[in-house]
Design a protein around this motif. Structure first.
Motif, PDB file in Angstrom:
ATOM      1  N   PHE A 171      51.186 -17.572 -34.710  1.00  0.00           N
ATOM      2  CA  PHE A 171      50.740 -16.180 -34.218  1.00  0.00           C
ATOM      3  C   PHE A 171      50.665 -16.230 -32.817  1.00  0.00           C
ATOM      4  O   PHE A 171      50.118 -17.133 -31.916  1.00  0.00           O
ATOM      5  N   VAL A 181      46.302  -9.469 -37.181  1.00  0.00           N
ATOM      6  CA  VAL A 181      46.577 -10.911 -37.213  1.00  0.00           C
ATOM      7  C   VAL A 181      45.006 -11.263 -37.866  1.00  0.00           C
ATOM      8  O   VAL A 181      44.748 -12.287 -38.571  1.00  0.00           O
ATOM      9  N   HIS A 199      47.930 -20.463 -33.142  1.00  0.00           N
ATOM     10  CA  HIS A 199      47.523 -19.247 -32.654  1.00  0.00           C
ATOM     11  C   HIS A 199      47.360 -19.099 -31.085  1.00  0.00           C
ATOM     12  O   HIS A 199      46.487 -19.484 -30.510  1.00  0.00           O
ATOM     13  N   HIS A 201      46.927 -16.709 -27.907  1.00  0.00           N
ATOM     14  CA  HIS A 201      46.337 -15.290 -27.860  1.00  0.00           C
ATOM     15  C   HIS A 201      46.097 -15.124 -26.090  1.00  0.00           C
ATOM     16  O   HIS A 201      45.557 -16.113 -25.768  1.00  0.00           O
ATOM     17  N   TYR A 225      43.937 -24.881 -38.070  1.00  0.00           N
ATOM     18  CA  TYR A 225      43.993 -23.842 -37.016  1.00  0.00           C
ATOM     19  C   TYR A 225      43.915 -24.212 -35.859  1.00  0.00           C
ATOM     20  O   TYR A 225      42.686 -24.857 -35.405  1.00  0.00           O
TER      21      TYR A 225
END
Length: 378
Positions: A171, A181, A199, A201, A225
């Motif tokens: 992501f 998301v 991820h 960000h 994650y």
């Protein structure tokens, strides 16, 4: 803001209820509504339904705002309870339209759903960031009260997460681009599919990170994650051309990216150059509109018998709704084709590309404007 390529940021005005989507899934209720329409004339069924429950409507999707939760200084999450006709089998990553009555006018915008479709609690959430140029976004964040009845457009969009998810996911989000998301992540958790997710960000500061606490907790609870937050005011923007440094196996991952136009354009270039463009899924916030050309014109709505004078930057849909024409609509951002009508005379111009359409063609009224006087078949 899929795929959907876009979310038009301009507030629009609606003067008619939206058509209920999902009646085919509930034929029993649909039949009862039709029967009610016949036996309650001259009053419409909605006149009676609204007395019993303001969320009951045979003509439009409605919802009630249950709660407004502040996320950051300029953003908030709205918890909404939809009424009749709303389908909860949406896909994580999709968006809904929301209409709010402000000063006697219906204002519309589309926002990504941040809730998961597998919770079963019969509510949905959207998370809104107040934008300086966004009248409705500012009102939703700071001015809407719990209990407010809103209009809804059915969930749609192609920026979605499949089930089951790919074994390795990346992501890439920035600012409020994390919202679709977030629905995906919450769904992965509930489906126990957090296996290998990276991820990246970006936000201006740590205080601007939406869902910061939840994302950090997710990283603590799930070894699969990995969250990497970049604060752009102190660290600069993410350079996708150096992605190998942060995610060495990014070419093998399916990537969902959502954020500012410049970031998404860069992603397209990088993934295309690497020969893996098919693994990149994009969600854009806004249509890039061409500069207005000309002075617009008088728009005649043939079947409705009404006319509207519109400038070169006003969509045909907006022009029609301002004079009370019941314009068909769906996403209101040029994606779903629900607003297409015939162009009888004159020319109209695509607000995104500047391309002009000639008489005899069918045009999308939500992203087209008059290019001189024109006549629409509606």
């Amino acid at each position: 803001m899929s795929k959907k390529i876009a979310k038009i940021t301009a507030d629009v005005v609606d003067t008619r209820p939206a058509t209920v989507v999902g009646a085919e899934r509930h034929p029993g209720w649909h039949a009862l509504r039709k029967l009610a329409a016949r036996i309650t004339t001259p009053l419409l069924p909605d006149d009676y339904l609204h007395l019993a429950n303001p969320l009951w409507s045979a003509r439009e999707l409605r919802g009630r705002v249950l709660d407004v939760r502040r996320e950051t200084e300029d953003s908030a999450t709205l918890v909404i309870k939809p009424g009749w006709g709303f389908s909860f089998d949406y896909q994580p990553g999709q968006y809904i339209g929301i209409g709010l009555l402000v000063d006697g006018r219906w204002r519309w915008r589309s926002y990504s759903l941040t809730s998961s479709p597998v919770t079963g609690d019969r509510t949905v959430t959207i998370t809104v960031k107040a934008m300086p140029e966004g009248f409705l976004s500012t009102h939703l964040v700071a001015g809407v009260a719990p209990g407010t009845i809103v209009r809804l457009a059915a969930p749609q969009g192609n920026f979605v997460l499949p089930d089951p998810a790919p074994p390795a996911v990346l992501f890439v989000t920035a600012g409020s681009g994390v919202t679709p998301v977030m629905s995906m992540l919450r769904t992965l958790v509930r489906r126990d599919q957090i296996t290998d997710v990276v991820h990246l960000h970006s936000a201006p500061t740590a205080a601007d990170v939406l869902f910061a606490g939840e994302l950090e907790q997710l990283a603590r609870d799930h070894a699969g994650y990995q969250l990497r937050v970049r604060t752009t005011r102190s660290q600069g923007r993410l350079d996708l051309s150096r992605l190998d440094d942060q995610v060495p196996d990014w070419k093998e991952r399916h990537t969902w990216a959502c954020g500012p136009e410049a970031m998404l354009n860069a992603a397209e270039r990088v993934w295309s150059a690497a020969g893996v463009a098919e693994r990149l899924h994009l969600e854009r916030f806004a249509v890039s509109r061409a500069a207005p050309v000309g002075a617009g014109g008088t728009v005649t709505f043939a079947k409705s018998g009404k006319t509207a004078v519109a400038d070169a930057a006003t969509s045909l849909m907006d022009a029609g709704e301002r004079v009370g024409v019941q314009m068909p609509f769906g996403c209101r951002m040029g994606i779903c084709q629900s607003c297409v009508v015939g162009l009888v005379e004159g020319h109209v111009r695509d607000l995104r590309t500047g391309v002009e359409h000639e008489p005899g063609t069918r045009v999308q009224t939500c992203i087209s404007a008059a290019s001189g006087d024109c006549v629409l078949e509606i």
